[in-house]
Design a protein around this motif. Structure first.
Motif, PDB file in Angstrom:
ATOM      1  N   ARG A 340       0.858  -1.311   0.113  1.00  0.00           N
ATOM      2  CA  ARG A 340      -0.022   0.246  -0.146  1.00  0.00           C
ATOM      3  C   ARG A 340       0.886   1.298  -0.098  1.00  0.00           C
ATOM      4  O   ARG A 340       2.203   1.080   0.578  1.00  0.00           O
ATOM      5  CB  ARG A 340      -0.882   0.097   1.315  1.00  0.00           C
ATOM      6  N   PRO A 341       0.427   2.363  -0.729  1.00  0.00           N
ATOM      7  CA  PRO A 341       1.333   3.551  -0.626  1.00  0.00           C
ATOM      8  C   PRO A 341       1.221   4.105   0.715  1.00  0.00           C
ATOM      9  O   PRO A 341       0.314   3.875   1.464  1.00  0.00           O
ATOM     10  CB  PRO A 341       0.360   4.628  -1.560  1.00  0.00           C
ATOM     11  N   THR A 342       2.582   4.633   1.128  1.00  0.00           N
ATOM     12  CA  THR A 342       2.584   5.324   2.270  1.00  0.00           C
ATOM     13  C   THR A 342       1.999   6.406   2.493  1.00  0.00           C
ATOM     14  O   THR A 342       1.316   6.993   1.324  1.00  0.00           O
ATOM     15  CB  THR A 342       4.222   5.557   2.748  1.00  0.00           C
ATOM     16  N   GLU A 343       1.594   7.008   3.591  1.00  0.00           N
ATOM     17  CA  GLU A 343       0.857   8.369   3.639  1.00  0.00           C
ATOM     18  C   GLU A 343       1.771   9.581   3.006  1.00  0.00           C
ATOM     19  O   GLU A 343       1.155  10.374   2.340  1.00  0.00           O
ATOM     20  CB  GLU A 343       0.707   8.851   5.044  1.00  0.00           C
ATOM     21  N   ALA A 344       3.108   9.279   2.919  1.00  0.00           N
ATOM     22  CA  ALA A 344       3.686  10.561   2.021  1.00  0.00           C
ATOM     23  C   ALA A 344       3.560  10.370   0.550  1.00  0.00           C
ATOM     24  O   ALA A 344       3.565  11.371   0.004  1.00  0.00           O
ATOM     25  CB  ALA A 344       5.196  10.217   2.476  1.00  0.00           C
ATOM     26  N   PHE A 345       3.539   8.990   0.305  1.00  0.00           N
ATOM     27  CA  PHE A 345       3.127   8.592  -1.372  1.00  0.00           C
ATOM     28  C   PHE A 345       1.806   9.204  -1.535  1.00  0.00           C
ATOM     29  O   PHE A 345       1.923  10.065  -2.583  1.00  0.00           O
ATOM     30  CB  PHE A 345       3.255   7.286  -1.359  1.00  0.00           C
ATOM     31  N   ALA A 346       0.797   9.101  -0.408  1.00  0.00           N
ATOM     32  CA  ALA A 346      -0.526   9.506  -1.028  1.00  0.00           C
ATOM     33  C   ALA A 346      -0.509  11.298  -0.959  1.00  0.00           C
ATOM     34  O   ALA A 346      -1.197  11.867  -1.892  1.00  0.00           O
ATOM     35  CB  ALA A 346      -1.651   8.942  -0.017  1.00  0.00           C
ATOM     36  N   ARG A 347       0.040  11.542  -0.084  1.00  0.00           N
ATOM     37  CA  ARG A 347       0.284  13.210   0.099  1.00  0.00           C
ATOM     38  C   ARG A 347       0.904  13.784  -1.235  1.00  0.00           C
ATOM     39  O   ARG A 347       0.463  15.051  -1.788  1.00  0.00           O
ATOM     40  CB  ARG A 347       1.280  13.802   1.006  1.00  0.00           C
ATOM     41  N   VAL A 348       1.975  13.041  -1.781  1.00  0.00           N
ATOM     42  CA  VAL A 348       2.493  13.496  -3.100  1.00  0.00           C
ATOM     43  C   VAL A 348       1.583  13.336  -4.149  1.00  0.00           C
ATOM     44  O   VAL A 348       1.652  14.290  -4.866  1.00  0.00           O
ATOM     45  CB  VAL A 348       3.866  12.643  -3.271  1.00  0.00           C
ATOM     46  N   ALA A 349       0.845  12.345  -4.409  1.00  0.00           N
ATOM     47  CA  ALA A 349      -0.392  12.115  -5.379  1.00  0.00           C
ATOM     48  C   ALA A 349      -1.293  13.277  -4.993  1.00  0.00           C
ATOM     49  O   ALA A 349      -1.731  13.743  -6.434  1.00  0.00           O
ATOM     50  CB  ALA A 349      -0.821  10.813  -5.125  1.00  0.00           C
ATOM     51  N   ARG A 350      -1.874  13.631  -4.185  1.00  0.00           N
ATOM     52  CA  ARG A 350      -2.750  14.557  -3.914  1.00  0.00           C
ATOM     53  C   ARG A 350      -2.147  16.141  -4.324  1.00  0.00           C
ATOM     54  O   ARG A 350      -2.783  16.812  -4.791  1.00  0.00           O
ATOM     55  CB  ARG A 350      -3.159  14.736  -2.352  1.00  0.00           C
ATOM     56  N   HIS A 351      -0.953  16.302  -3.883  1.00  0.00           N
ATOM     57  CA  HIS A 351      -0.388  17.721  -4.409  1.00  0.00           C
ATOM     58  C   HIS A 351      -0.067  17.660  -5.867  1.00  0.00           C
ATOM     59  O   HIS A 351      -0.125  18.713  -6.437  1.00  0.00           O
ATOM     60  CB  HIS A 351       1.089  17.606  -3.596  1.00  0.00           C
ATOM     61  N   ALA A 352       0.226  16.505  -6.563  1.00  0.00           N
ATOM     62  CA  ALA A 352       0.337  16.300  -8.101  1.00  0.00           C
ATOM     63  C   ALA A 352      -1.002  16.860  -8.649  1.00  0.00           C
ATOM     64  O   ALA A 352      -0.853  17.498  -9.702  1.00  0.00           O
ATOM     65  CB  ALA A 352       0.733  14.944  -8.291  1.00  0.00           C
ATOM     66  N   VAL A 353      -2.052  16.518  -7.947  1.00  0.00           N
ATOM     67  CA  VAL A 353      -3.420  16.951  -8.647  1.00  0.00           C
ATOM     68  C   VAL A 353      -3.419  18.520  -8.673  1.00  0.00           C
ATOM     69  O   VAL A 353      -3.858  19.010  -9.612  1.00  0.00           O
ATOM     70  CB  VAL A 353      -4.631  16.306  -7.978  1.00  0.00           C
ATOM     71  N   LEU A 354      -3.067  19.032  -7.698  1.00  0.00           N
ATOM     72  CA  LEU A 354      -3.094  20.575  -7.348  1.00  0.00           C
ATOM     73  C   LEU A 354      -2.049  21.067  -8.420  1.00  0.00           C
ATOM     74  O   LEU A 354      -2.432  22.134  -8.922  1.00  0.00           O
ATOM     75  CB  LEU A 354      -2.868  20.864  -5.802  1.00  0.00           C
ATOM     76  N   LEU A 355      -1.031  20.590  -8.562  1.00  0.00           N
ATOM     77  CA  LEU A 355      -0.101  21.200  -9.595  1.00  0.00           C
ATOM     78  C   LEU A 355      -0.571  21.029 -10.890  1.00  0.00           C
ATOM     79  O   LEU A 355      -0.510  22.297 -11.742  1.00  0.00           O
ATOM     80  CB  LEU A 355       1.256  20.370  -9.394  1.00  0.00           C
ATOM     81  N   ALA A 356      -1.189  20.067 -11.331  1.00  0.00           N
ATOM     82  CA  ALA A 356      -1.703  19.870 -12.555  1.00  0.00           C
ATOM     83  C   ALA A 356      -2.693  20.985 -12.961  1.00  0.00           C
ATOM     84  O   ALA A 356      -2.869  21.566 -13.978  1.00  0.00           O
ATOM     85  CB  ALA A 356      -2.186  18.421 -12.780  1.00  0.00           C
ATOM     86  N   LYS A 357      -3.580  20.989 -11.970  1.00  0.00           N
ATOM     87  CA  LYS A 357      -4.756  22.091 -11.947  1.00  0.00           C
ATOM     88  C   LYS A 357      -3.967  23.618 -12.384  1.00  0.00           C
ATOM     89  O   LYS A 357      -4.558  24.228 -13.132  1.00  0.00           O
ATOM     90  CB  LYS A 357      -5.719  22.128 -10.876  1.00  0.00           C
ATOM     91  N   GLU A 358      -3.011  23.730 -11.403  1.00  0.00           N
ATOM     92  CA  GLU A 358      -2.466  25.385 -11.545  1.00  0.00           C
ATOM     93  C   GLU A 358      -1.755  25.253 -12.956  1.00  0.00           C
ATOM     94  O   GLU A 358      -1.849  26.357 -13.463  1.00  0.00           O
ATOM     95  CB  GLU A 358      -1.424  25.254 -10.223  1.00  0.00           C
ATOM     96  N   PHE A 359      -1.372  24.146 -13.373  1.00  0.00           N
ATOM     97  CA  PHE A 359      -0.654  24.436 -14.863  1.00  0.00           C
ATOM     98  C   PHE A 359      -1.847  24.180 -15.865  1.00  0.00           C
ATOM     99  O   PHE A 359      -1.330  24.778 -17.119  1.00  0.00           O
ATOM    100  CB  PHE A 359       0.213  23.089 -15.035  1.00  0.00           C
ATOM    101  N   GLY A 360      -2.843  24.047 -15.678  1.00  0.00           N
ATOM    102  CA  GLY A 360      -3.935  23.787 -16.422  1.00  0.00           C
ATOM    103  C   GLY A 360      -4.140  22.825 -17.337  1.00  0.00           C
ATOM    104  O   GLY A 360      -4.493  22.667 -18.475  1.00  0.00           O
ATOM    105  N   TRP A 361      -3.548  21.767 -16.911  1.00  0.00           N
ATOM    106  CA  TRP A 361      -3.292  20.114 -17.671  1.00  0.00           C
ATOM    107  C   TRP A 361      -4.798  19.766 -17.607  1.00  0.00           C
ATOM    108  O   TRP A 361      -5.530  19.996 -16.594  1.00  0.00           O
ATOM    109  CB  TRP A 361      -2.297  19.379 -17.040  1.00  0.00           C
ATOM    110  N   ARG A 362      -5.056  18.686 -18.231  1.00  0.00           N
ATOM    111  CA  ARG A 362      -6.358  17.998 -18.424  1.00  0.00           C
ATOM    112  C   ARG A 362      -6.099  16.854 -17.551  1.00  0.00           C
ATOM    113  O   ARG A 362      -7.221  16.180 -17.311  1.00  0.00           O
ATOM    114  CB  ARG A 362      -6.861  17.697 -19.782  1.00  0.00           C
ATOM    115  N   GLU A 363      -5.042  16.385 -17.125  1.00  0.00           N
ATOM    116  CA  GLU A 363      -4.747  15.143 -16.646  1.00  0.00           C
ATOM    117  C   GLU A 363      -3.245  15.241 -15.893  1.00  0.00           C
ATOM    118  O   GLU A 363      -2.599  16.131 -15.969  1.00  0.00           O
ATOM    119  CB  GLU A 363      -4.427  13.789 -17.333  1.00  0.00           C
ATOM    120  N   VAL A 364      -3.244  14.226 -14.863  1.00  0.00           N
ATOM    121  CA  VAL A 364      -1.807  14.428 -13.902  1.00  0.00           C
ATOM    122  C   VAL A 364      -1.006  13.454 -14.538  1.00  0.00           C
ATOM    123  O   VAL A 364      -1.530  12.348 -15.076  1.00  0.00           O
ATOM    124  CB  VAL A 364      -2.186  13.924 -12.321  1.00  0.00           C
ATOM    125  N   SER A 365       0.170  14.204 -14.764  1.00  0.00           N
ATOM    126  CA  SER A 365       1.275  13.275 -15.309  1.00  0.00           C
ATOM    127  C   SER A 365       2.236  12.879 -14.383  1.00  0.00           C
ATOM    128  O   SER A 365       2.336  13.323 -13.352  1.00  0.00           O
ATOM    129  CB  SER A 365       2.039  14.049 -16.501  1.00  0.00           C
TER     130      SER A 365
END
Length: 403
Positions: A340-365
């Protein structure tokens, strides 16, 4: 018993007594034993109960004042909420002195969110004027001089002044009046059910809390705990913190969980599975950020960023293989299973979503995930990237050029 430090003292006394009888237990095991002796399920629950003023027999509570001065901490890109426990990493001298002072004197500390995360010396006009009072549960010193503290959010405050001329930030705060809690059982039930589905879909692991969300009659508490876990930009979370009416806050949170989130790209989906495969192949119970970075080396988007930053992917892969093979043996389990992903792994995944939104992407890369790793700046993964000359600013500059 006054607070969690009394419980810790009991645990140390128990451990010393058992050691004298040739019975060796760890400090964490002694904390768990003390918790059970007091009729509480585990140490996390006992600590939260004490910090939240759920008194055990004989406990005393300090009277609260309407206005007071506290050591203060400015936070970058993170909004804390009452009724939650969370870690903080401190590296700025004024911040570390304020934290150490508060911990040594068993005082609460004011947490204030910066409007601009890049400022190193924020003043009163540079912070949001609704923050929280929090209690420090534990402090760890790292070799590089930084501090990691475990914090219990307590209650909202309005910040009337915020100064740092004395070498330590101080805040003058006013506490909110204790209004009767409105009843909203249907809203609580519906929002908790929605959050259960939301958490499952976004790999959010809610730690054990008491009472459980579904049994809580306090809409403000339910709102704050859920708000601390859902994926929202910093300003949106600050708006929730500044929403004093608990029912309004809970309604806004329920609506936020219904908003569509960006999907992962097909390449990132493959990278995610590869990270878990790296952990499973070694019979590791958890997939860490190092497993993730190892998978990102072969992700097309992340790999392109590494090349643009003039990094050596072969050297990064070699270092990571050495780390996951030799330094994570404590994660290995005999029975195997699925990591299972650690909590740090999960936090990074959630932060990546916010970054993708800020960049205006249509998906998280994978590129968003690579940049998000730097939010866990004390992790071995982030430090390894730094040794290779790959910094957050390097990666951000390349991504902004491509946006």
């Amino acid at each position: 018993m006054r607070d969690f430090r009394d419980a810790k003292a009991m645990a140390q006394t128990l451990r010393d007594s058992l050691t004298s009888k040739a019975i060796d237990i760890s400090h964490s095991e002694s904390l768990e034993l003390v918790s059970k002796m007091l009729g509480v399920a585990d140490w996390n629950t006992l600590s939260a109960m004490l910090q939240a003023d759920h008194r055990l027999p004989g406990a005393t509570v300090k009277p609260r004042t309407a206005t007071a001065s506290y050591p203060a901490i400015p936070l970058r890109d993170f909004v804390p909420f009452p009724a939650t426990v969370f870690p903080l990493i401190a590296g700025r001298p004024k911040t570390m002195r304020a934290l150490q002072d508060a911990y040594d004197r068993q005082r609460e500390v004011t947490l204030a969110v910066q409007k601009d995360a890049t400022l190193d010396e924020p003043g009163f006009d540079d912070i949001h004027h609704v923050g929280i009072l929090a209690q420090l549960l534990d402090v760890q010193h790292f070799e590089d001089g930084t501090l990691k503290v475990l914090v219990q959010g307590r209650r909202r405050v309005t910040i009337a002044s915020f100064v740092g001329e004395t070498g330590v930030y101080q805040a003058e705060v006013s506490e909110l009046g204790n209004e009767p809690q409105p009843e909203a059982p249907d809203l609580i039930r519906d929002t908790v059910a929605r959050f259960t589905n939301y958490a499952a879909a976004h790999d959010i692991n809610l730690p054990p809390i008491w009472p459980p969300l579904e049994k809580s009659a306090d809409p403000g508490r339910v709102a704050d705990i859920i708000a601390s876990h859902i994926i929202l930009p910093t300003n949106d979370k600050q708006d929730l913190l500044a929403t004093f009416d608990p029912v309004t806050r809970l309604k806004r949170i329920a609506a936020a969980m219904g908003a569509p989130l960006l999907p992962r790209s097909p390449a990132l989906d493959a990278t995610w599975r590869r990270a878990l495969d790296h952990a499973n192949a070694r019979h590791h119970r958890y997939a860490t950020l190092e497993h993730l970075l190892l998978a990102l080396v072969d992700d097309p988007d992340a790999s392109a960023l590494l090349h643009a930053c003039k990094a050596d992917p072969v050297a990064i892969r070699t270092s990571l293989l050495g780390y996951v093979d030799n330094e994570l043996t404590n994660l290995a389990i005999d029975a195997g299973g699925h990591a299972r992903p650690t909590e740090a792994f999960a936090r990074v995944a959630r932060h990546a979503v916010l970054l993708a939104k800020e960049f205006g992407w249509r998906e998280v890369s994978g590129g968003d995930m690579l940049l998000a790793i730097f939010s866990e700046n004390l992790s071995p993964a982030a430090r390894l990237l730094d040794k290779q000359g790959v910094t957050r600013q390097n990666v951000l500059d390349v991504m902004q050029q491509r946006a």
